[in-house]
Scaffold this active site. Structure first.
Site, PDB file in Angstrom:
ATOM      1  N   ASP A   1      32.976  39.655  37.612  1.00  0.00           N
ATOM      2  CA  ASP A   1      34.114  40.008  36.776  1.00  0.00           C
ATOM      3  C   ASP A   1      34.726  38.768  36.121  1.00  0.00           C
ATOM      4  OD1 ASP A   1      35.285  38.938  39.031  1.00  0.00           O
ATOM      5  OD2 ASP A   1      36.609  40.638  39.425  1.00  0.00           O
ATOM      6  N   SER A   2      34.199  37.606  36.462  1.00  0.00           N
ATOM      7  CA  SER A   2      34.553  36.373  35.746  1.00  0.00           C
ATOM      8  C   SER A   2      34.210  36.480  34.265  1.00  0.00           C
ATOM      9  CB  SER A   2      33.831  35.176  36.362  1.00  0.00           C
ATOM     10  OG  SER A   2      32.444  35.442  36.533  1.00  0.00           O
TER      11      SER A   2
ATOM     12  N   GLU B   1      34.523  31.727  49.113  1.00  0.00           N
ATOM     13  CA  GLU B   1      35.031  30.958  47.972  1.00  0.00           C
ATOM     14  C   GLU B   1      36.214  30.097  48.358  1.00  0.00           C
ATOM     15  OE1 GLU B   1      36.522  31.403  43.320  1.00  0.00           O
ATOM     16  OE2 GLU B   1      35.701  33.149  44.375  1.00  0.00           O
TER      17      GLU B   1
END
Length: 270
Positions: free
Chosen positions: A49-50, A186
């Protein structure tokens, strides 16, 4: 092994079997041309979705829609042959209930042909992950810095420092026990990422985590220097495509204005 067998698309089971055997190579892709470039070199392609920030100029991933993820998932599937393709579930498409998550995950998989979906969250998403897996939808989890939760996290900060480390370890155990075949870690401290990788039986894919993770992922536009205005600490530039492209465009503009392009070899005779 036959050529056709060696070129088949990897499955979630193939990725899971790489734990402790070989590193999982992962990059994002959002378009058919880029998918074709990375496919032969990557084990896993993430349609992240980046894409909202990288290709659409959004300030965060929050505004990304199901329609966008399906469209970009379809584009990547047209270029991917060998790598496993995982598509992100966008913000608001899975948090309400396991049933909501199943409906939207099924839509993504059926309309794109991808092999798995990714969703963010640890312990609080374990029930949803288990619900999806039991119904035939492979899930890649994502813990640590979860960009869809940036407003509640207070920014893009490292997660799991100090006393917060146990929360992330519990998150990792929860998604593994729920049936996720892999988990993205992350922006977590390297020592914590190493501990989680050793503790759980599923593949860990680091981004700003540790070289000790079972694999690594980067946003392809970041590592190629295309998305040049943003460079997190964890990104290594392997090229400067934005600079090269701008120089090429400048040269083209100069030749058009001077009349040097098009030349005779670019034209058609009568």
């Amino acid at each position: 092994m036959s050529a056709s067998a060696s070129n088949r698309a990897k499955t979630p089971s193939d990725i899971a079997a790489m734990k402790g055997q070989s590193k999982v190579v992962c990059l994002t892709a959002y378009t058919t041309p880029v998918a074709k470039i990375v496919d032969s070199h990557c084990d896993l392609i993430l349609v992240g979705d980046s894409v909202g920030m990288v290709l659409h100029g959004m300030p965060s991933t929050i505004g990304v829609t199901m329609e966008m993820m399906v469209m970009h998932g379809q584009a990547v599937m047209r270029g991917a042959v060998r790598a496993l393709v995982v598509v992100d579930m966008p913000f608001g498409s899975y948090e309400e209930s396991p049933q909501q998550a199943f409906g939207n995950a099924a839509k993504i998989m059926s309309q794109t042909g991808c092999a798995a979906v990714k969703l963010e969250g640890g312990m609080h998403m374990a029930e949803t992950i288990a619900f999806l897996v039991k119904r035939g939808i492979p899930v890649m989890a994502h813990i640590g810095l979860t960009p869809q939760s940036v407003n509640t996290l207070g920014g893009y900060k490292v997660q799991g420092r100090g006393a917060d480390a146990e929360r992330l370890r519990a998150d990792a155990r929860a998604v593994a026990e729920a049936g996720a075949f892999s988990v993205v870690l992350e922006k977590v401290p390297a020592s914590l990422a190493d501990a989680i990788t050793a503790e759980i039986g599923i593949v860990t894919v680091g981004i700003g985590a540790s070289a000790g993770c079972d694999g690594q992922v980067l946003v392809v536009d970041d590592m190629l220097g295309i998305f040049a205005d943003f460079k997190p600490k964890f990104v290594k530039r392997y090229a400067q495509v934005a600079q090269i492209s701008e120089a090429a465009v400048e040269a083209y503009a100069l030749e058009v204005r001077s009349g040097a392009f098009p030349a005779a070899e670019h034209l058609f005779a009568d």
